[in-house]
Structures are given as C-alpha cells and as structure tokens.
Design an enzyme around this catalytic site. Structure first.
Site, PDB file in Angstrom:
ATOM      1  N   GLY A 140       0.864  -1.186   0.000  1.00 23.41           N
ATOM      2  CA  GLY A 140       0.000   0.000   0.000  1.00 23.41           C
ATOM      3  C   GLY A 140       0.890   1.221   0.000  1.00 23.41           C
ATOM      4  N   SER A 142       2.872   4.716   0.775  1.00 28.53           N
ATOM      5  CA  SER A 142       3.580   5.182   1.968  1.00 28.53           C
ATOM      6  C   SER A 142       2.644   6.054   2.807  1.00 28.53           C
ATOM      7  CB  SER A 142       4.794   5.995   1.517  1.00 28.53           C
ATOM      8  OG  SER A 142       5.460   6.501   2.634  1.00 28.53           O
ATOM      9  N   VAL A 144       0.021   4.957   4.551  1.00 29.18           N
ATOM     10  CA  VAL A 144      -1.362   4.470   4.659  1.00 29.18           C
ATOM     11  C   VAL A 144      -1.620   3.775   6.007  1.00 29.18           C
ATOM     12  CG1 VAL A 144      -1.038   2.181   3.590  1.00 29.18           C
ATOM     13  CG2 VAL A 144      -3.194   3.373   3.315  1.00 29.18           C
ATOM     14  N   GLY A 145      -0.547   3.304   6.642  1.00 32.11           N
ATOM     15  CA  GLY A 145      -0.710   2.666   7.949  1.00 32.11           C
ATOM     16  C   GLY A 145      -0.350   1.183   7.983  1.00 32.11           C
ATOM     17  N   LYS A 146       0.439   0.731   7.000  1.00 32.03           N
ATOM     18  CA  LYS A 146       0.837  -0.691   6.970  1.00 32.03           C
ATOM     19  C   LYS A 146       1.608  -1.058   8.222  1.00 32.03           C
ATOM     20  CE  LYS A 146       3.295  -0.082   3.245  1.00 32.03           C
ATOM     21  NZ  LYS A 146       3.069   1.350   3.003  1.00 32.03           N
ATOM     22  N   ARG A 173      15.590   6.245  10.186  1.00 31.33           N
ATOM     23  CA  ARG A 173      14.897   7.336  10.867  1.00 31.33           C
ATOM     24  C   ARG A 173      15.327   7.326  12.327  1.00 31.33           C
ATOM     25  NH1 ARG A 173       9.455   5.281   8.123  1.00 31.33           N
ATOM     26  NH2 ARG A 173       9.739   6.253   6.087  1.00 31.33           N
ATOM     27  N   ARG A 266       3.273  12.206  10.374  1.00 30.38           N
ATOM     28  CA  ARG A 266       4.318  11.287  10.854  1.00 30.38           C
ATOM     29  C   ARG A 266       5.628  12.034  11.074  1.00 30.38           C
ATOM     30  NH1 ARG A 266       5.574   5.912   7.440  1.00 30.38           N
ATOM     31  NH2 ARG A 266       6.734   7.390   6.145  1.00 30.38           N
ATOM     32  N   ARG A 277       6.791  10.723  -2.428  1.00 28.00           N
ATOM     33  CA  ARG A 277       5.970   9.598  -1.961  1.00 28.00           C
ATOM     34  C   ARG A 277       4.512   9.768  -2.400  1.00 28.00           C
ATOM     35  NH1 ARG A 277       8.297   6.369   2.875  1.00 28.00           N
ATOM     36  NH2 ARG A 277      10.500   6.584   2.434  1.00 28.00           N
ATOM     37  N   ASN A 300      -8.029   1.540   5.206  1.00 27.32           N
ATOM     38  CA  ASN A 300      -7.645   1.915   6.572  1.00 27.32           C
ATOM     39  C   ASN A 300      -8.243   3.279   6.909  1.00 27.32           C
ATOM     40  OD1 ASN A 300      -6.494   2.175   9.074  1.00 27.32           O
ATOM     41  ND2 ASN A 300      -4.406   2.513   8.329  1.00 27.32           N
ATOM     42  N   ASP A 301      -9.526   3.248   7.281  1.00 28.18           N
ATOM     43  CA  ASP A 301     -10.206   4.486   7.695  1.00 28.18           C
ATOM     44  C   ASP A 301     -10.032   4.617   9.204  1.00 28.18           C
ATOM     45  OD1 ASP A 301     -11.747   2.198   8.079  1.00 28.18           O
ATOM     46  OD2 ASP A 301     -13.312   2.804   6.693  1.00 28.18           O
TER      47      ASP A 301
HETATM   48  N1  LIG Z   1      -6.329   4.562  10.597  1.00 26.61           N
HETATM   49  C1  LIG Z   1      -5.517   5.570  10.873  1.00 26.61           C
HETATM   50  N2  LIG Z   1      -6.004   6.766  11.188  1.00 26.61           N
HETATM   51  C2  LIG Z   1      -5.188   7.825  11.445  1.00 26.61           C
HETATM   52  N3  LIG Z   1      -3.848   7.748  11.436  1.00 26.61           N
HETATM   53  C3  LIG Z   1      -3.294   6.555  11.118  1.00 26.61           C
HETATM   54  C4  LIG Z   1      -4.085   5.411  10.825  1.00 26.61           C
HETATM   55  N4  LIG Z   1      -3.266   4.384  10.552  1.00 26.61           N
HETATM   56  C5  LIG Z   1      -2.010   4.855  10.669  1.00 26.61           C
HETATM   57  N5  LIG Z   1      -2.007   6.147  11.015  1.00 26.61           N
HETATM   58  C6  LIG Z   1      -0.850   7.061  11.190  1.00 26.61           C
HETATM   59  O1  LIG Z   1      -0.373   7.359   9.884  1.00 26.61           O
HETATM   60  C7  LIG Z   1       1.038   7.485   9.871  1.00 26.61           C
HETATM   61  C8  LIG Z   1       1.643   6.557   8.840  1.00 26.61           C
HETATM   62  O2  LIG Z   1       1.459   5.224   9.255  1.00 26.61           O
HETATM   63  P1  LIG Z   1       2.555   4.105   8.994  1.00 26.61           P
HETATM   64  O3  LIG Z   1       3.915   4.628   9.336  1.00 26.61           O
HETATM   65  O4  LIG Z   1       2.088   2.875   9.674  1.00 26.61           O
HETATM   66  O5  LIG Z   1       2.419   3.995   7.408  1.00 26.61           O
HETATM   67  P2  LIG Z   1       3.122   2.977   6.407  1.00 26.61           P
HETATM   68  O6  LIG Z   1       2.105   2.570   5.421  1.00 26.61           O
HETATM   69  O7  LIG Z   1       3.803   1.908   7.139  1.00 26.61           O
HETATM   70  O8  LIG Z   1       4.165   3.929   5.701  1.00 26.61           O
HETATM   71  P3  LIG Z   1       5.557   3.549   4.961  1.00 26.61           P
HETATM   72  O9  LIG Z   1       5.196   2.749   3.764  1.00 26.61           O
HETATM   73  O10 LIG Z   1       6.109   4.884   4.573  1.00 26.61           O
HETATM   74  O11 LIG Z   1       6.426   2.826   5.890  1.00 26.61           O
HETATM   75  C9  LIG Z   1       1.512   7.188  11.292  1.00 26.61           C
HETATM   76  O12 LIG Z   1       1.765   8.398  11.956  1.00 26.61           O
HETATM   77  C10 LIG Z   1       0.336   6.436  11.923  1.00 26.61           C
HETATM   78  O13 LIG Z   1       0.245   6.652  13.308  1.00 26.61           O
HETATM   79  N1  LIG Z   2       9.813  -4.102  -2.649  1.00 26.28           N
HETATM   80  C1  LIG Z   2      10.052  -3.828  -1.363  1.00 26.28           C
HETATM   81  N2  LIG Z   2       9.487  -2.756  -0.774  1.00 26.28           N
HETATM   82  C2  LIG Z   2       9.745  -2.541   0.521  1.00 26.28           C
HETATM   83  C3  LIG Z   2      10.557  -3.389   1.277  1.00 26.28           C
HETATM   84  N3  LIG Z   2      10.618  -2.924   2.546  1.00 26.28           N
HETATM   85  C4  LIG Z   2       9.848  -1.836   2.581  1.00 26.28           C
HETATM   86  N4  LIG Z   2       9.314  -1.607   1.364  1.00 26.28           N
HETATM   87  C5  LIG Z   2       8.394  -0.538   0.973  1.00 26.28           C
HETATM   88  O1  LIG Z   2       9.091   0.669   0.827  1.00 26.28           O
HETATM   89  C6  LIG Z   2       8.219   1.748   1.043  1.00 26.28           C
HETATM   90  C7  LIG Z   2       8.867   2.780   1.886  1.00 26.28           C
HETATM   91  O2  LIG Z   2       9.183   2.320   3.136  1.00 26.28           O
HETATM   92  P1  LIG Z   2       9.783   3.310   4.270  1.00 26.28           P
HETATM   93  O3  LIG Z   2      10.112   2.440   5.417  1.00 26.28           O
HETATM   94  O4  LIG Z   2      10.954   3.984   3.673  1.00 26.28           O
HETATM   95  O5  LIG Z   2       8.677   4.285   4.580  1.00 26.28           O
HETATM   96  C8  LIG Z   2       6.955   1.156   1.681  1.00 26.28           C
HETATM   97  O6  LIG Z   2       5.950   1.099   0.688  1.00 26.28           O
HETATM   98  C9  LIG Z   2       7.355  -0.236   2.040  1.00 26.28           C
HETATM   99  O7  LIG Z   2       6.273  -1.142   1.939  1.00 26.28           O
HETATM  100  C10 LIG Z   2      11.131  -4.516   0.620  1.00 26.28           C
HETATM  101  O8  LIG Z   2      11.864  -5.335   1.193  1.00 26.28           O
HETATM  102  N5  LIG Z   2      10.854  -4.696  -0.683  1.00 26.28           N
END
Ligand SMILES: Nc1ncnc2c1ncn2[C@@H]1O[C@H](COP(=O)(O)OP(=O)(O)OP(=O)(O)O)[C@@H](O)[C@H]1O
Ligand SMILES: Nc1nc2c(ncn2[C@@H]2O[C@H](COP(=O)(O)O)[C@@H](O)[C@H]2O)c(=O)[nH]1
Length: 392
Positions: A140, A142, A144-146, A173, A266, A277, A300-301
């Site tokens: 999903g 960047s 979105v909350g994965k 980070r 974030r 992003r 993810n609402d």
């Molecule tokens: N359902 C939600 N409602 C509001 N805020 C949220 C929700 N889910 C996640 N967040 C917040 O959104 C921000 C981004 O979430 P997160 O870091 O988990 O995203 P990610 O998809 O893992 O991003 P990346 O791919 O960059 O690592 C965080 O600050 C998190 O606390």
């Molecule tokens: N193809 C891959 N994508 C990855 C991997 N690990 C993380 N990710 C994706 O990168 C972005 C950015 O992550 P961030 O930590 O810099 O915010 C995010 O969409 C991750 O899902 C990987 O091993 N392979």
C-alpha cells in the site's frame, strides 16, 4: 516408481576430463538426472558451495549458482530424486526437525533463474515438518498505515507472527534500529548480494533500493512463526511470481487527502520526500486494483475497525485458540540411513528392517526460494503401525 537412480560418488570418480579438481570429502552423494549428475555434499569446499554438476555429454564439471540457505554441515546424508526436478536430502546423524532438505534442480523457479543468471542454478529449500501457515504480504502507499497495522498484530500475537526484516539503502529514521526495522545497507553491498541471488525480491522505491532477502523469510519460518512482509507493489508482484504462496493484502487510504495528512503528521520525511511519496502513491493506488495481484483490499479508515477486518482476513480473533499446533514428533536419525519411495511417502530406513520413519510428502507446499512446508513425519511399523525404530 520411475525415479532416476542415486549412486555413490565412487561410481563417477575419474570420469571428468577438463582438469577440474573434484575435491571429495567422502560425504557426497551423486544423483543422475538426464545427462547431468548432481554431486552434493562437501560443503567445506568454498569453491563449490556444496554442489557440483557433471555434464555427462561433454564430460565437464560445472559449479552452479547456489541459491537459498543451504544446510549447515552436510557430512553424511542420503539423496533421492523427486518428480524429476528436485532432490530430497535427508541428513544423517541429526534431529529429524533439521534433517529434511530439498535441492531444486529443474523446477519452474530454477528454469526462471537460469535465464536470469545465464548459468546452471540450483536452490536449497529446507523441509518444514508440520502445517506452517501461508506468509502475508502487506502493500500500500507510503503513510497508509501498513506498519501501524503490522505492529498491532505483532504486539497482540507475538508468538504467532514474525516480521520479515527487509534491506534498504535509505538512511535510518530517528527511532529505527538496524536489523530490527531494516537491515540498513550500502547500495553497492546490496547490489552485490542481489547479484549473488540472496533476495526473494527487490525494488527501487522512492529513490532507494529495498529488498526481502531469502534469509529474512527463512528466519521467521524457522522460528515456527507466520511471516509478514511489508513491501511495495513491485515487490508484491515479484513475490506473487515466486513459489512463496503468500496471502496478498493491499491497504488503501480513505482518501488521498487523508494519506497526505498522515504522511505529514508522521514527520519523518522532508517536504521533497513527501512530494515524491505522494506522486508514487497515485501510481500505487492504481496498481492495487491490478487483476490477480491482491487477494484482499483493506481500507484503513478507522484504525481499530481496520485492524479487526485484518484479523478476520487472517482468520484470527480473540475466540480462536492461537497456541502453536502440537509439533510433530522429533526423531534422532542415525549415521547410516537409506531412502525409498512409495507413492507420496518416503521411507527412511534407519537400520534394522523394522526401524523406519515415514516422510509424507502428499501435502508438500512452497519450495525454493522459501521453505518447503506441509511435510509430515511418523514412525512406521507394518504390524502395529506404532513401533518407532529411530530414537525419539
Ligand atoms: N487509521 C488511521 N487513522 C489515522 N492515522 C493513522 C491510521 N493508521 C495509521 N495512522 C498514522 O499514519 C502514519 C503513517 O502510518 P505508517 O507509518 O504505519 O504507514 P506505512 O504505510 O507503514 O508507511 P511507509 O510505507 O512509509 O512505511 C503514522 O503516523 C500512523 O500513526
Ligand atoms: N519491494 C520492497 N518494498 C519494501 C521493502 N521494505 C519496505 N518496502 C516498501 O518501501 C516503502 C517505503 O518504506 P519506508 O520504510 O521507507 O517508509 C513502503 O511502501 C514499504 O512497503 C522490501 O523489502 N521490498
């Protein structure tokens, strides 16, 4: 049975002619498949990585590219060719939980890799006894909350799930720890490791290189946990094409504005990085609907509600007993053993006729570059069906 014969290396000594120094340690087996003979063992020799191939038509020896995590020491084992595409290896003098390995030599995965490397390729896959669950790929855009959802899952079910720690060339980070959140690495090092076939998948994401090493997934499977991969859509595509047999989940934001809000809140990226992003998010959101790529789309609402839906997809809820399943019995295999095949069962003969263990391959799943799962092992006795010949 139709299996090609396995014979001992003594049978082929001296048959090579191109000056290749075949250093034999005495632990090797040789398995014939078509015009090739696979000599396995002698892992101490760094030049061969434990596998050498004799091309019987040309008389030449080839050292193949060896993918996957290989068995630690292969000092005594038995081999058996399966389905004309992989060799089953049972290590002797070891616990049954550590003894089952597969060397893939002509599976679809190997055929694809041969084209990529333009060399002979073989790949190791460890056999996992018991019914290991399918890995989970979460993708999903960047922000979105994965990561937030994965953290909730790992916190609630620490013994059930394990995170696949990716490699990345981006800088850590503030609160990120090396080897916990990522393996932070130099681009040149990662590129070398990619060339050496150490990665299940990799992609350039937001200007950096990210990838899942085969080992990152193996480590989780070996700990008896269900592996979670947080990877981008390109990575999900590569894993879909591999033999990992995962469940693929795409996480969407309720709106693009909300995604931007979360990414900014974030506070981990510069304005320039946020813009990059967000641009990439547009393309990723379109690809999330690619036919046949994702099994589930999760909006993810509200975080709590989304987490509940994720648990439903994974078939877990508080009412489900999540204690690990009873492990299969562990056998001690002796130094001398031999193998025979009856339908989908391998009979592991551990000495006197009555001492046999059955390895049931009928539910076998996965394979290189991951683990071969779904194997069953039990003691065989023709009369009582319960006498355990090998020590347990
Ligand atoms: N359902 C939600 N409602 C509001 N805020 C949220 C929700 N889910 C996640 N967040 C917040 O959104 C921000 C981004 O979430 P997160 O870091 O988990 O995203 P990610 O998809 O893992 O991003 P990346 O791919 O960059 O690592 C965080 O600050 C998190 O606390
Ligand atoms: N193809 C891959 N994508 C990855 C991997 N690990 C993380 N990710 C994706 O990168 C972005 C950015 O992550 P961030 O930590 O810099 O915010 C995010 O969409 C991750 O899902 C990987 O091993 N392979």
């Amino acid at each position: 049975m139709g299996e090609a014969p396995v014979f001992f290396v003594d049978d082929i000594q001296g048959s090579f002619s191109n000056g290749f120094d075949l250093k034999l340690a005495g632990f090797e087996t040789a398995t014939a498949l078509g015009n090739k003979t696979y000599v396995i063992g002698g892992n101490d020799d760094p030049t061969s990585n434990g596998v050498r191939i004799l091309n019987k038509s040309t008389g030449e020896w080839v050292i193949p590219t060896v993918l996957g995590t290989k068995p630690k020491a292969l000092k005594g084992h038995s081999s058996l060719l399966l389905n004309q595409d992989k060799i089953l290896i049972i290590k002797s003098n070891s616990k049954s939980s550590e003894s089952v390995w597969f060397l893939e030599v002509d599976t679809q995965f190997i055929q694809d890799q041969k084209k990529k490397f333009d060399t002979e390729v073989v790949a190791w896959s460890k056999g996992v006894i018991g019914d290991a669950e399918r890995p989970i790929v979460i993708s999903g855009p960047s922000g979105v909350g994965k990561g937030t959802l994965i953290n909730l899952l790992m916190k609630e079910f620490p013994t059930k799930f394990g995170f696949s720690v990716s490699h990345t060339t981006r800088a850590p980070r503030e609160k990120e720890q090396d080897r916990v959140h990522y393996h932070f690495t130099k681009r040149s090092v990662m590129e070398e490791e990619i060339k050496a076939g150490k990665f299940l998948e990799f992609a350039a994401v937001h200007g950096n290189l990210y990838g899942t090493s085969i080992e990152a997934v193996d480590v989780v499977a070996d700990a008896g946990k269900r592996c979670i991969l947080d990877i981008d859509v390109q990575g999900a595509r590569s894993v879909r094409a591999s033999s990992l047999e995962a469940i693929f989940i795409f996480v969407c934001p309720p709106s693009f504005e909300e995604l931007e809000k979360r990414l900014r809140a974030r506070g981990t990226e510069t304005e320039e990085q946020i813009q990059k992003r967000l641009r990439n998010a547009k393309a990723e959101l379109e690809q999330g609907n690619s036919p046949g790529l994702f099994d589930h789309i999760l909006v993810n609402d509200d975080l709590e509600a989304c987490y509940e839906r994720l648990k439903n997809i994974l078939g877990i809820s508080e009412s489900v007993n999540i204690a690990p399943k009873t492990p299969n019995k562990v056998f001690d295999f002796p130094v001398d053993l031999s193998l025979s095949k009856i339908n989908e069962n391998i009979l592991i003969n551990c000495g006197p006729a009555e001492q046999r263990v059955v390895l049931d391959l009928s539910s076998m799943k996965g394979g290189a570059p991951g683990r071969t799962r779904g194997l069953n092992m039990y003691a065989f006795d023709p009369i009582t069906e319960g006498t355990n010949g090998c020590n347990s």
